[in-house]
Design a protein around this motif. Sequence first.
Motif, PDB file in Angstrom:
ATOM      1  N   VAL A 438       0.836  -1.200   0.000  1.00 24.06           N
ATOM      2  CA  VAL A 438       0.000   0.000   0.000  1.00 24.06           C
ATOM      3  C   VAL A 438       0.877   1.258   0.000  1.00 24.06           C
ATOM      4  CG1 VAL A 438      -0.268   0.174   2.512  1.00 24.06           C
ATOM      5  CG2 VAL A 438      -2.091   1.000   1.008  1.00 24.06           C
ATOM      6  N   LEU A 446      -3.461   5.851   4.534  1.00 19.69           N
ATOM      7  CA  LEU A 446      -4.144   4.668   3.997  1.00 19.69           C
ATOM      8  C   LEU A 446      -3.451   3.387   4.451  1.00 19.69           C
ATOM      9  CD1 LEU A 446      -6.398   3.808   1.965  1.00 19.69           C
ATOM     10  CD2 LEU A 446      -4.644   3.877   0.184  1.00 19.69           C
ATOM     11  N   HIS A 448      -5.062   0.032   3.963  1.00 22.67           N
ATOM     12  CA  HIS A 448      -5.424  -1.068   3.076  1.00 22.67           C
ATOM     13  C   HIS A 448      -6.684  -0.683   2.317  1.00 22.67           C
ATOM     14  CE1 HIS A 448      -6.889  -5.153   1.897  1.00 22.67           C
ATOM     15  NE2 HIS A 448      -5.597  -5.331   1.727  1.00 22.67           N
ATOM     16  N   PHE A 449      -6.886  -1.292   1.158  1.00 22.24           N
ATOM     17  CA  PHE A 449      -8.124  -1.013   0.440  1.00 22.24           C
ATOM     18  C   PHE A 449      -8.495  -2.182  -0.458  1.00 22.24           C
ATOM     19  CE2 PHE A 449      -4.737   0.358  -2.393  1.00 22.24           C
ATOM     20  CZ  PHE A 449      -5.143  -0.124  -3.621  1.00 22.24           C
ATOM     21  N   TYR A 451     -10.575  -2.463  -4.155  1.00 18.92           N
ATOM     22  CA  TYR A 451     -11.240  -1.729  -5.222  1.00 18.92           C
ATOM     23  C   TYR A 451     -11.788  -2.723  -6.243  1.00 18.92           C
ATOM     24  CZ  TYR A 451     -11.818   0.776  -9.600  1.00 18.92           C
ATOM     25  OH  TYR A 451     -12.346   1.249 -10.770  1.00 18.92           O
ATOM     26  N   GLU A 461      -6.350  -5.394  -4.483  1.00 17.80           N
ATOM     27  CA  GLU A 461      -6.067  -4.969  -3.120  1.00 17.80           C
ATOM     28  C   GLU A 461      -4.572  -5.119  -2.894  1.00 17.80           C
ATOM     29  OE1 GLU A 461      -7.559  -7.599  -0.034  1.00 17.80           O
ATOM     30  OE2 GLU A 461      -7.134  -9.367  -1.235  1.00 17.80           O
ATOM     31  N   TYR A 481     -14.819  -5.149   6.375  1.00 23.13           N
ATOM     32  CA  TYR A 481     -15.186  -5.019   4.965  1.00 23.13           C
ATOM     33  C   TYR A 481     -16.564  -5.623   4.701  1.00 23.13           C
ATOM     34  CZ  TYR A 481     -10.543  -3.369   3.439  1.00 23.13           C
ATOM     35  OH  TYR A 481      -9.410  -2.631   3.229  1.00 23.13           O
ATOM     36  N   SER A 509     -16.182   3.607   2.774  1.00 21.05           N
ATOM     37  CA  SER A 509     -16.530   2.903   1.543  1.00 21.05           C
ATOM     38  C   SER A 509     -17.279   3.856   0.634  1.00 21.05           C
ATOM     39  CB  SER A 509     -17.355   1.650   1.834  1.00 21.05           C
ATOM     40  OG  SER A 509     -18.462   1.974   2.611  1.00 21.05           O
ATOM     41  N   ALA A 519     -11.940   1.061   2.111  1.00 22.32           N
ATOM     42  CA  ALA A 519     -10.575   1.314   2.558  1.00 22.32           C
ATOM     43  C   ALA A 519     -10.483   1.433   4.074  1.00 22.32           C
ATOM     44  CB  ALA A 519     -10.042   2.582   1.906  1.00 22.32           C
ATOM     45  N   MET A 534      -9.232   9.018  -0.789  1.00 19.77           N
ATOM     46  CA  MET A 534      -9.952   8.104  -1.694  1.00 19.77           C
ATOM     47  C   MET A 534      -9.889   8.620  -3.129  1.00 19.77           C
ATOM     48  SD  MET A 534     -11.389   5.539  -0.002  1.00 19.77           S
ATOM     49  CE  MET A 534     -13.069   4.961   0.082  1.00 19.77           C
ATOM     50  N   LEU A 537      -6.587   7.945  -4.409  1.00 14.91           N
ATOM     51  CA  LEU A 537      -6.421   6.502  -4.588  1.00 14.91           C
ATOM     52  C   LEU A 537      -7.004   6.022  -5.924  1.00 14.91           C
ATOM     53  CD1 LEU A 537      -5.703   3.665  -3.623  1.00 14.91           C
ATOM     54  CD2 LEU A 537      -7.776   3.650  -2.247  1.00 14.91           C
TER      55      LEU A 537
END
Lengths: 556, 215
Positions: A438, A446, A448-449, A451, A461, A481, A509, A519, A534, A537
């Motif tokens: 990340v 940030l 973790h995310f 998408y 991710e 999540y 989110s 995220a 975001m 990102l």
Amino acid sequence: MATASCKSLEDSETARESEEETEIPKDFEPGASSESILISIDLYEEVENSPGSVYEDVSYRRRKSTICELERSAGKRVLAEEQVETSKSFDDKSQDGQLKAEIGHDESIRIKNSPNVEPIRIEMESIQMSSDEEKHEIIETAEDIHNPEWKQHSKHIFILSEAGKPIYSRFGSEDKLVTLMGVMQALVSIVQDNGDVIRSIHAGDHKFVFLVRLPLILVAVANTNASAPQLVVQLNCVYNLILSVLTSTQLCSIFEQRRNYDLRRLLGGAEKFLDNLVDTMDSDPSFLLVAVRCLPLTSAIRDTISQSIVQYCSKVKNVVFAILVAKNQLVTIVRMKKYSLHPSDLHLVMNLVNSSDSFKAAESWTPICLPKFDSSGFLHAHVSYLDDNCPACLLLLTVDKNLFFTLQECRRKIVERLHRYNCLEAINASLESEGYSVSEVGLPDLRHFIYKSKSAAQFTEPRLEAPYVSNEDQSNLFGLYQYLHHRMYNSARPLKILFYVGQKEIMLSWHMAGFELYAAFEPMVTKFTAVNTMNKLVRWIKKEEDRLFIMNAPTI
Amino acid sequence: MDSLEAKVVVLGSQGVGKTSVVVRYIGKAFSRHLSPTIGASFFTCKLTIQGFHVKLQIWDTAGQERFRSMAPMYYRNANAALLVFDITSYESYLNMKTWVMELRRNVEEAVVMCVLGNKCDLKSNRAVNTTEAQQYAVSIGATYFETSAVSNEGIEEAFAQTALGLIEVFKNNESQHNKSNDSLDGVDNVLSPQYPLRTNVIKTSEPEGQRIFCC
Ligand SMILES: Nc1nc2c(ncn2[C@@H]2O[C@H](COP(=O)(O)OP(=O)(O)OP(=O)(O)O)[C@@H](O)[C@H]2O)c(=O)[nH]1
Ligand SMILES: [Mg+2]
């Protein structure tokens, strides 16, 4: 536990549409391409509209079987007559309603028409219960149920037949669970007798979720963060796995002949696939998002790989799909024109490869049914690893059961070409680096995310890094999540953006027309910063999309 | 030197050790970590015996019940069959017999059969009597070997015997055809009317040599 924190912090979350993200165009969708290799669908709707029994499915497939169509076009088999597809809509009786029921002490269940008795709630498709009180004694004898360890598992999955015969339990032996499964069958049939379908029972932290796909009944009992609709999707995956082993045609005819058939005989050896699937669903976002994770590769390498496959597979007439996977990640798919793969079919393929080392020993030739592609019959798969030193597995799928030796030769040439262009090294290098960090994104708050590009049905991710190192922390994050996902999709109040203050992190989110983004942030981040991050990102993902997603959909 | 190529199918119940036996023969080692076979695995190996180069294409089938209906795909056109049971399980012995009957019903060509009583290292748990298995094998015109993939017993012998059986079939066919010099180049010709005997031995124009069967 994550569950607890969700409850206590319910108040601090806000659902709102903020102005900061308007700078992102409405149809912005990193990872999307003009043509997608995968079918993109909303599984949550699809599950609702699926036929409630395999019999309906079979009669549908009799009219329209993709495999027959392919065989016909290959001049293999000419069927008596071609029938026109009629669009039959499956019984739509979902006037949503809730029925509240009460479970008294002494393990007896009373289902009443009178409402509002918490904490146990049974949700059904409509209220049609008879007004008379019905009482069902549960005679409890099975030892397994009284075993404290057995009780403590956070998620149970059961499969039983319509007649109540145990078929599969994630924990414990099915034989000892006969009584319990009998109760489940009884619950389903009581509700059914009233022309209704049972969906879920909520008791404290536990959810009992039912999926009736006659002749099978699937039940999940969980006290995890997974919501009831998410559990239904999981059960649906499990059901599809059964179809992929047996086909709907076989499942149907077995139970038509013998209602009391013990399906474990035919599923012998497939428990491993079920176990692996059910375990994976507890930590892999693929199932939650109904999307596929791709192996990051430069587009040049990926194109070379795809082209190598196209080059040789196009010479063979009947290859429907050529799929290259490595450690649960998709490297590429080459498909026959007109046909696309459904992400859940691909999940089953990956699950098959992951749960068996048998393919490592030698090249294999095996039947496999892809239920979304065509649940009525088998495709035949040539399965082989590229090399002893490369954990990438190539599957060549065809409708022609006599094609093994042709495909063997085809595969040999593909591998030769991949070697020549150093593709195996590239795949290994990507696998070794375990994706990306990340920190490469360069956004300090940030952590973790995840998408997902909706139209591509692919997600990305970064790898899990500190502070998500221990299993517990990782599964807590996954639980968050799941929670966000559930809130975003809540049918009563779907959200566009959700800012959520968790115990150890802040979660955000964001759903747009083309994508879903979830995220995790440092705990002290402000809403303003998080939303800004975001935005940055998604732009970073856009910049990296060639590497993170499969942007080409090569056909043969 | 003459050479021939033949297709061998390995049949038997789940877990009797089919893959272990094949892997032991080809890889010269016992692997404890084999997974149950999915569908069928394909192996090839070459051996030289009695002045023949023999190339074997081996279909190691899955014993799991759900693959049972797929079996014809793998034994169709087989020239030899290794019928494996586990000497510690009488059930697997009975099941092996049903495979023999199925082969007889469905395969028209002569198949070289070899019965293997595997796991013979587990003598103390023996459930199938050697003489009984031996007699049964004789009654169906097969040879019988007790094998162990663990202690590497009987496996080389079984494969060698199978190869010899194939050579014999090959020679018989050869003389029946009177060494006609037709150059056939594909499986399509196997059942052509030129060969009223419906033999599955065909001569190929490939330098590799003669094939008993080609895919
Ligand atoms: N003691 C002993 N164990 C063996 C022997 N051969 C195989 N096994 C064991 O038996 C088990 C099954 O072996 P496999 O070779 O996978 O059996 P299989 O017949 O190929 O099984 P399927 O592929 O499922 O049909 C494994 O645990 C092996 O280690 C043997 O000769 N002696
Ligand atoms: Mg095996």
